[in-house]
Design a protein around this motif. Structure first.
Motif, short mmCIF file in Angstrom:
data_model
loop_
_atom_site.label_atom_id
_atom_site.label_comp_id
_atom_site.label_asym_id
_atom_site.label_seq_id
_atom_site.Cartn_x
_atom_site.Cartn_y
_atom_site.Cartn_z
N VAL A 273 68.82 36.20 49.25
CA VAL A 273 67.83 36.44 50.30
C VAL A 273 66.88 37.57 49.91
N LEU A 274 67.43 38.66 49.34
CA LEU A 274 66.58 39.77 48.90
C LEU A 274 65.64 39.35 47.77
N SER A 275 66.16 38.58 46.84
CA SER A 275 65.34 38.17 45.72
C SER A 275 64.20 37.26 46.17
N MET A 276 64.51 36.27 47.00
CA MET A 276 63.48 35.34 47.46
C MET A 276 62.43 36.04 48.31
N SER A 277 62.86 37.00 49.12
CA SER A 277 61.93 37.62 50.06
C SER A 277 61.18 38.82 49.48
N ARG A 278 61.73 39.47 48.43
CA ARG A 278 61.11 40.72 47.99
C ARG A 278 60.96 40.89 46.48
N LEU A 279 61.54 40.01 45.69
CA LEU A 279 61.53 40.22 44.25
C LEU A 279 60.74 39.15 43.49
N LEU A 280 61.00 37.90 43.79
CA LEU A 280 60.41 36.81 43.00
C LEU A 280 58.90 36.75 43.16
N SER A 281 58.23 36.46 42.07
CA SER A 281 56.78 36.28 42.10
C SER A 281 56.46 34.86 42.55
N ALA A 282 55.18 34.59 42.77
CA ALA A 282 54.76 33.23 43.14
C ALA A 282 55.14 32.25 42.04
N TYR A 283 55.10 32.70 40.78
CA TYR A 283 55.47 31.82 39.67
C TYR A 283 56.97 31.56 39.65
#
Length: 751
Positions: A273-283
Motif C-alpha cells: 500500500v505504501l509503495s503504490m501510494s507513495r513510492l512508485l512512479s507513473a512508469y
C-alpha cells in the motif's frame, strides 16, 4: 472526441449477454494466468520502502486499527458461514447460488467502510524519524461508489457489463470520474474462497474474480493513454494478492494474510500500500517509459487535458520525437493481443511542435510476426515517392527501444518479458512493442458527412486493397477502424478520398526478402592489453533477412468484421487460410457498421433511436463467437435496412433509396454465396458417400479435403455496386434522383 459521447454509460446487458461475456472472458484467460510469482512484489519495489517507516507503521497498525481488523474478521467469518459450499451451488442450483452470493455481497459492502480507514491510515502515515519517500505526489485508495466510470471512447463500454472496481488508486483529492485518471485498482471479496487461484493448478477453472479484474484492467488500459500494464490489489477476506495485467496475460503474486504479523503478511500488505501510494512512479504503475507528458508550454488540442511526447523510433533518419494532438483516434478494445493505439501527432523538439500532422500507431507484435514498418518497406510502389492512392503513406517506424545515453549500455527492446522483469526474449514469442508513423491523416469512416463521401472513401480503400493483393499481399484485417476518410476528402484528388491502413497482418509472398536491423551489444575487445584495460567494442547494428511466417490457426483482426467461413473454422478449431473473398466480405460488414452508426446518430425520434441502438447491439455487440456467426449467417448486418421503419421525412435523409438498393443487392449476393456453399456441401457429402460405398477412391481424389467453393464476391462486383450507388447518391444529393417507376415513366414520355 465529443465529451458528451463519453459521458453515456453502457446500457445493462441481458442475462444471456452477461453469460456470454463471462464465458468469453474465461476462454480469453485460459493459459494466460501465472500464479505465485514472487517477482510481482519486486516490480512493486516493496523492499525499497524505507524499513524504518515500515517498522513504525507496523508497530502501531494493529493497535490503532484493532476495531476495523476485528470487524473485518467477523464479516469474513459471517460471509464464509452463509454456506460452506456457496460457490458449489452454480452447477445444480443457480437460484440458490444467486441468493447466497447476494448475502455474501452484503457482507462485502460492510467491509468497505473499514478498509477505507485502513487504507487511509497507511497512505497518510508519517514516520517521526524524518524518513521521506522520493515521491512527493500523494495518492489515495478512493472508494468507487459512483454508478459508472467513464471513458473518452464510449464504445469501450458498449457490449460489456457495467464494471466499477471497489477502490481505485488516484491522486489525493482527485474528483474525476474518468478511467484515464485511475492509476491502479483494488477489488474486494468477502472470503478466501473467492481468491483468484483455483484449488487445482492444473485445472482449467477461471475464477469469477479473475474475470472481473481482467475487465477492470481492460477498461483501465484502453482508457488511460500509453498504459502498458495495469496493477490490481485483490483482497479476499483476510488474504490478498497483487495481479499485474498486460497484453500477454496476468501474473499474480503469492497469497499473504493481511493480519498475519508473524509470517510478514501484515508487513507485506503495508509495504504494498505504501509503495503504490507513495513510492512508485507513473512508469512503475504501467505507463510507457518511452513516453512523457508534454511541457505545459505545449498546446493541448481539442479540449483533451494532456499532450504526450513519444520518443523517436530507431530507424527514423531524422530522429524525430512526436507530440500527440487531442485524444486517441483509436484504442483497441480487447485486453489481450495487439493493444493498438492510434494518435494524431506532430514532430516536436524542445521548443515545441512543427511540421504537418501525421498518424502514430503503437501496437504489440509477436516476435515471429513481421513488423508493420517492414511490410511497408516491402511494398513495390510504381513511383519513387513510394505512395499509392487508397493506401496509407508510410513515413517511418520500427520496434520500440528504451533509449539510454550511456556509452556502455545496450538499449533494451520493449517486450512483455522485459516489463515482467526477465530477459527481453525470455517468454516464448514474447510480444514486442512496435510503432509506425504514416503521413496519411484521416477521420473514422463512420464519421462520414454524406453517403457519397462514404462510398468514395470505400472505393479508394478498395483500390488500395487490390494494389496490395496484386503483389501477393492480403490485408486480412479489414474493419471499420482500418479504413479512413481523407482529412480533406472534399478537395482530395480522385481515388484519394479514403485509404486503408494497419497492414500488420498482411501476408508476404515467399519471394520477398525483408532486411531488418538488430542491435549488437558491446563486447570485450581481445588483444594485447585491451581486455585488461576493459576496452569494449562500440554498440553497432547488423542486418539479417527475415522470412515471414503466416499463422493459419489464429484469427487475424477484429471478430466483428471477419468472414463467416473464418469464424466457423475458428469455432471448430480447424486450420484455415484467409482469402481475398473473406477480406471483401469484411468490407461489406464495415459498410453496414458505419451506416448503422450514422443512422443511430441521425434519427430524431427517440423510439426510432432506441430501436436502431438495439439493432446495432444485436448485430455488432456480440462477444461470443457462436453469436457472431449466427448474426452473419442470418445476414443481419445487411437486411436490417429494408425492414427498419423510420417516419418521413426523416427516412429520406437518414436512409436514402440508393443506399437501400445497395444493401438489397449485397444481401442477394451474400445469399447467393451461402446458397452456393450449401449446394457445395451437399454435393461433397454425396460424393463422399459414393466413394465410401466403393471403398476405394478414384486416383488423385482426396476425400478428406473439401474443395473451396468459388466465391461470389470479387473486386469487380464490389466496384460495380459501390460505383453505381455513388452515381445514384450524387443524383440524390443534387436533387436529380428518379426512382425506378419515375424513370420508366420518363422513358415512355421521351418515346
Amino acid at each position: 472526441m465529443q465529451r458528451s459521447a463519453a459521458a453515456q454509460p453502457a446500457p445493462p446487458l441481458t442475462s444471456e449477454a452477461l453469460e456470454a461475456f463471462y464465458s468469453t472472458r474465461r476462454a480469453d484467460l485460459l493459459g494466460r494466468q501465472i500464479f505465485n510469482v514472487e517477482h510481482v512484489f519486486r516490480r512493486l519495489k516493496v523492499d525499497a520502502v524505507p524499513a524504518e517507516l515500515v517498522a513504525n507503521c507496523l508497530a502501531s497498525f494493529s493497535v490503532v486499527n484493532q476495531t476495523h481488523i476485528c470487524a473485518l474478521k467477523l464479516l469474513e467469518k459471517r460471509a464464509d458461514s452463509i454456506s460452506p459450499n456457496a460457490l458449489d451451488y452454480l452447477p445444480d442450483d443457480p437460484e440458490g447460488h444467486r441468493i447466497v452470493q447476494a448475502l455474501a455481497d452484503v457482507e462485502e459492502e460492510r467491509m468497505y467502510q473499514h478498509l477505507i480507514l485502513i487504507f487511509k491510515y497507511i497512505t497518510n502515515f508519517d514516520s517521526k524519524s524524518g524518513t521521506e519517500l522520493p515521491n512527493d505526489e500523494r495518492r489515495e485508495f478512493k472508494h468507487e461508489n459512483s454508478s459508472a466510470l467513464l471513458s473518452d471512447n464510449a464504445f469501450i463500454l458498449q457490449g460489456h457489463p457495467e464494471a466499477v472496481p471497489d477502490f481505485c488508486l488516484v491522486p489525493a483529492g482527485m474528483r474525476s470520474n474518468f478511467w484515464r485518471d485511475r492509476l491502479a485498482f483494488a477489488e474486494i471479496k468477502p472470503t478466501k474462497k473467492h481468491g483468484p487461484q483455483p484449488n487445482d493448478l492444473e485445472s482449467d477453472t477461471v475464477k469469477d474474480l479473475c474475470v472481473e479484474a481482467a475487465e477492470y484492467a481492460r477498461l483501465h488500459m484502453s482508457s488511460r493513454p500509453f498504459q502498458l500494464f495495469s496493477i490490481g490489489l485483490l483482497i479476499c477476506g483476510s488474504d490478498f494478492y497483487v495481479g499485474i495485467f498486460d497484453r500477454a496475460g496476468v501474473t499474480y503474486s503469492p497469497c499473504y494474510n493481511m493480519w498475519d504479523a508473524e509470517n510478514k503478511g501484515m508487513e507485506t500488505f503495508i509495504r504494498v500500500v505504501l509503495s503504490m501510494s507513495r513510492l512508485l512512479s507513473a512508469y512503475d504503475l504501467g505507463m510507457d517509459p518511452t513516453v512523457r507528458l508534454a511541457p505545459r508550454t505545449f498546446p493541448t488540442f481539442n479540449g483533451y487535458p494532456s499532450a504526450y511526447i513519444v520518443d523517436r523510433v530507431p530507424d527514423d533518419g531524422e530522429q524525430r520525437s512526436w507530440c500527440t494532438i487531442g485524444p486517441p483516434l483509436f484504442t483497441a478494445l480487447p485486453l489481450f493481443g495487439s493493444g493498438s493505439l492510434v494518435w494524431l501527432v506532430k514532430a516536436c523538439n524542445d521548443e515545441g511542435v512543427y511540421g504537418s500532422e501525421m498518424v502514430l500507431k503503437s501496437n504489440w507484435r509477436l516476435r515471429l510476426q513481421v513488423g508493420e514498418s517492414l511490410i511497408h518497406r516491402a511494398i513495390a510502389y510504381p513511383t519513387a515517392e513510394r505512395s499509392y492512392p487508397g493506401l496509407a503513406k508510410f513515413v517511418t517506424g520500427g520496434d520500440v527501444y528504451i533509449f539510454n545515453d550511456k556509452a556502455d549500455h545496450i538499449d533494451p527492446l520493449m517486450t512483455i518479458a522485459y516489463l515482467r522483469g526477465g530477459d527481453t526474449l525470455a517468454l516464448e514469442n514474447s510480444p514486442i512493442l512496435h510503432r509506425v508513423i504514416t503521413e496519411s491523416v484521416g477521420r473514422p469512416l463512420w464519421e462520414f458527412k454524406s453517403y457519397s463521401e462514404l462510398l468514395r472513401a470505400l472505393i479508394a480503400a478498395l483500390k488500395g486493397h487490390k494494389f496490395l493483393f496484386d503483389q501477393g499481399m492480403l490485408h486480412r484485417d479489414v474493419s471499420a477502424g482500418n479504413i479512413l476518410i481523407a482529412k480533406d476528402a472534399a478537395s482530395a484528388p480522385p481515388g484519394c478520398e479514403g485509404f486503408i491502413n494497419d497492414i500488420e497482418f498482411v501476408t508476404i509472398p515467399e519471394n520477398v526478402e525483408i532486411r531488418t536491423k538488430e542491435k549488437v551489444a558491446p563486447v570485450p575487445l581481445w588483444g594485447t592489453g585491451a581486455r585488461a584495460l576493459g576496452l569494449m567494442t562500440p554498440e553497432t547494428e547488423r542486418s539479417r533477412v527475415s522470412f515471414p511466417q503466416t499463422s493459419e490457426t489464429a484469427i487475424m483482426g477484429t471478430l466483428q468484421f471477419k468472414a463467416v467461413d473464418v469464424l466457423e473454422a475458428a469455432e471448430r478449431n480447424q486450420q484455415f487460410s484467409q482469402n481475398v473473398a473473406g477480406d471483401l466480405e469484411s468490407i461489406v460488414w464495415t459498410l453496414s457498421y458505419c451506416v448503422m452508426r450514422y443512422v443511430m446518430e441521425k434519427v430524431k425520434d427517440e423510439t426510432e433511436r432506441e430501436t436502431m441502438t438495439k439493432i446495432f447491439q444485436t448485430t455488432f455487440g456480440h462477444l461470443a463467437l457462436s453469436s457472431i456467426i449466427t448474426s452473419r449467417r442470418s445476414l443481419e448486418p445487411i437486411t436490417w435496412i429494408s425492414t427498419l421503419e423510420i417516419a418521413e421525412p426523416s427516412r429520406d435523409e437518414v436512409l436514402p433509396e440508393p443506399m437501400i438498393i445497395l444493401f438489397e443487392k449485397l444481401a442477394l449476393k451474400m445469399l447467393e454465396k451461402d446458397t452456393q456453399s450449401i449446394r457445395q456441401s451437399l454435393e461433397d457429402h454425396e460424393r463422399i458417400l459414393l466413394l465410401r460405398e466403393s471403398k476405394l477412391p478414384p486416383p488423385g481424389v482426396d476425400i478428406s479435403s473439401e474443395p473451396e467453393p468459388e466465391s461470389t464476391l470479387a473486386y469487380e462486383i464490389l466496384f460495380e455496386y459501390f460505383e453505381t450507388a455513388l452515381d445514384q447518391m450524387v443524383e440524390w444529393e443534387e436533387g436529380e434522383w428518379l426512382d425506378g417507376d419515375a424513370k420508366e415513366i420518363t422513358s415512355l414520355l421521351d418515346i
